[in-house]
Design an enzyme around this catalytic site. Structure first.
Site, PDB file in Angstrom:
ATOM      1  N   HIS A 102     -22.535  -4.172  38.336  1.00 53.32           N
ATOM      2  CA  HIS A 102     -22.512  -3.240  37.208  1.00 53.32           C
ATOM      3  C   HIS A 102     -21.345  -3.601  36.301  1.00 53.32           C
ATOM      4  O   HIS A 102     -20.191  -3.619  36.733  1.00 53.32           O
ATOM      5  CB  HIS A 102     -22.360  -1.806  37.718  1.00 53.32           C
ATOM      6  CG  HIS A 102     -22.533  -0.767  36.653  1.00 53.32           C
ATOM      7  ND1 HIS A 102     -23.743  -0.166  36.380  1.00 53.32           N
ATOM      8  CD2 HIS A 102     -21.651  -0.212  35.789  1.00 53.32           C
ATOM      9  CE1 HIS A 102     -23.599   0.703  35.400  1.00 53.32           C
ATOM     10  NE2 HIS A 102     -22.334   0.693  35.013  1.00 53.32           N
ATOM     11  N   HIS A 136     -19.608   5.121  35.677  1.00 51.45           N
ATOM     12  CA  HIS A 136     -19.689   6.550  35.393  1.00 51.45           C
ATOM     13  C   HIS A 136     -19.487   7.389  36.642  1.00 51.45           C
ATOM     14  O   HIS A 136     -18.937   8.488  36.568  1.00 51.45           O
ATOM     15  CB  HIS A 136     -21.045   6.889  34.763  1.00 51.45           C
ATOM     16  CG  HIS A 136     -21.055   6.775  33.274  1.00 51.45           C
ATOM     17  ND1 HIS A 136     -21.020   7.850  32.438  1.00 51.45           N
ATOM     18  CD2 HIS A 136     -21.074   5.690  32.466  1.00 51.45           C
ATOM     19  CE1 HIS A 136     -21.033   7.454  31.185  1.00 51.45           C
ATOM     20  NE2 HIS A 136     -21.070   6.134  31.175  1.00 51.45           N
TER      21      HIS A 136
END
Length: 455
Positions: free
Chosen positions: A152, A86
């Site tokens: 991630h 993100h």
């Protein structure tokens, strides 16, 4: 023994449901985790990505984050982190800024030693670039008895997985005792090739589908192995889930009755309606919840209700035909097509249109400028040139033909493609629609294809 607090997916800056209060909640969630870390006197706080909700956090969000990180610095607790999908930028990351301020350490191929644990990092890498990725890490220092990798992404064997954990572990020259992950907002722990692999989950509900309590992991590295325990956060914003199954003779009055059974003060209220009952007006239910003190109220009617009057048939000219004709004249680019589809999508909440369009434009720019090139000029008689308008028409015709030819049975190839598409969804995907977030919402193929770029 070395104890670290494993957190991630804090999504600071997310103004969920277009609510300023919810935006503050995400920062407060991070603050609560840090306060726990100081109280427990952990040896380090490890963040597994998506500290921020997007690449351009506001100044207020940045100031708030710096203030929280200073709390850790004042307690002499290091903050070690990787970059999530993100927040990933093409050049320097916000994490680099915090590192320059002495408030954070960005993990990479070179280990950071915390007591007797060597901590490595692997930032988010888009799927399109993983085939060429080499899992090269520097050797474990002599001073370390344990090694852990922080990353991630959506790793196997967890939901929505698109990253082969066994490949990472097998190709790495380091024998990791644990892999600490972010991206999947649901917590979970599994063992892969004798290595503990764990998700800490998010610190606030970024989606209505995230019904379980939010929290983080405490990871202990001891002589007898690795211990992973989960701790919940009691101070998160309350979500009230009202599930209503309507019988055939029930309608809005039954829904109102169920809503009144709950304490809604300052809560986010999610009303889900199923069953065979009469149609309801969502606005009336949401207004009732707000009147009873709810911060936010949303109604999800999952029923496929028939038209109220099937005997009335009204035919209008297809407005999409006019749009296609105009697009043909304008010669718009592929990017224009995707943006048009995003804006006109009936599945996207109005409050999320602007953010979704902005993110999609950034993604397209990350991939290069070819998508923004105008379509080739075309005369009415040309048959060897395809414009955006033709693509729209072809997709519409294909859908119409499929509906006309089908008998209700699912085509195997189509079903497989839909399943593949679902795995691309970010578990942290759109909070207002209740889709899984972030699990797999690849915002951009940032120019970071190797561990060196992430170091």
């Amino acid at each position: 023994m070395t104890r670290v607090l494993h957190t991630g997916d804090t999504h600071i800056g997310y103004q969920q449901y277009n609510s300023p209060e919810r935006r503050r909640d995400f920062l407060e969630g991070f603050r609560n985790v840090v306060d726990d870390a100081v109280e427990d006197d952990v040896d380090a706080v490890i963040h597994a990505g998506d500290l921020f909700h997007d690449r351009r956090p506001s100044l207020v969000d940045l100031q708030g984050t710096v203030d929280v990180l200073r709390t850790l610095a004042d307690a002499d607790i290091p903050f070690l982190a990787v970059v999530g999908n993100h927040e990933s930028k093409r050049d320097a990351q916000w994490l680099d800024l915090f590192a320059d301020l002495g408030l954070a350490t960005r993990l990479g191929a070179d280990p950071v030693v915390v007591d007797d644990v060597a901590v490595y990092g692997l930032d988010f890498v888009p799927r399109s670039r993983r085939d060429d990725l080499e899992y090269v890490f520097e050797p474990v220092p002599d001073a370390a008895d344990h090694a852990t990798l922080v990353s991630h992404g959506l790793f196997e064997p967890f939901a929505h997985a698109d990253w082969d954990t066994e490949t990472v572990l097998a190709e790495s020259p380091v024998d990791f005792d644990a892999v600490l992950l972010g991206d999947n907002h649901d917590p979970g722990t599994a063992e892969v090739l004798d290595t503990w692999v764990t998700y800490c989950g998010s610190t606030e509900r970024a989606s209505a589908s995230e019904r379980e309590d939010r929290g983080y992991n405490l990871v202990d590295f001891a002589d007898d192995g690795v211990g992973i325990s989960r701790r919940g956060l009691d101070s998160t914003r309350e979500f009230v889930f009202v599930d209503v199954e309507l019988a055939a003779d029930e309608g809005v009055d039954r829904v109102r009755e169920r809503v009144r059974q709950h304490d809604l003060a300052d809560a986010v209220v999610i009303v889900t309606v199923d069953g065979e009952g009469r149609p309801i007006a969502p606005a009336a239910i949401e207004e009732l919840a707000i009147d009873r003190g709810a911060l936010v109220a949303r109604v999800n009617d999952r029923r496929d209700l028939p038209d109220e009057d099937d005997d009335v048939s009204v035919s209008f000219a297809d407005p999409d035909d006019a749009v296609r004709e105009r697009v043909r004249e304008l010669g718009l680019s592929e990017a224009a097509l995707e943006i048009d589809e995003t804006v006109r999508s009936g599945d996207l909440a109005d409050a999320n249109v602007r953010e979704s369009v902005e993110r999609r434009v950034r993604d397209l720019l990350e991939d290069g400028e070819s998508a923004f090139e105008p379509a080739p000029e075309r005369e009415p008689g040309d048959e060897d040139v395809t414009t955006v308008a033709d693509q729209l028409a072809a997709e519409s015709d294909s859908a119409t033909d499929a509906a006309a030819d089908g008998d209700g049975a699912a085509d195997p190839d189509t079903t497989a493609s839909a399943a593949d598409a679902n795995t691309d969804t970010d578990v942290a995907t759109d909070a207002d629609t209740g889709a899984a977030d972030d699990a797999g919402d690849e915002p951009a193929d940032a120019d970071t294809a190797s561990l060196g770029d992430f170091a």
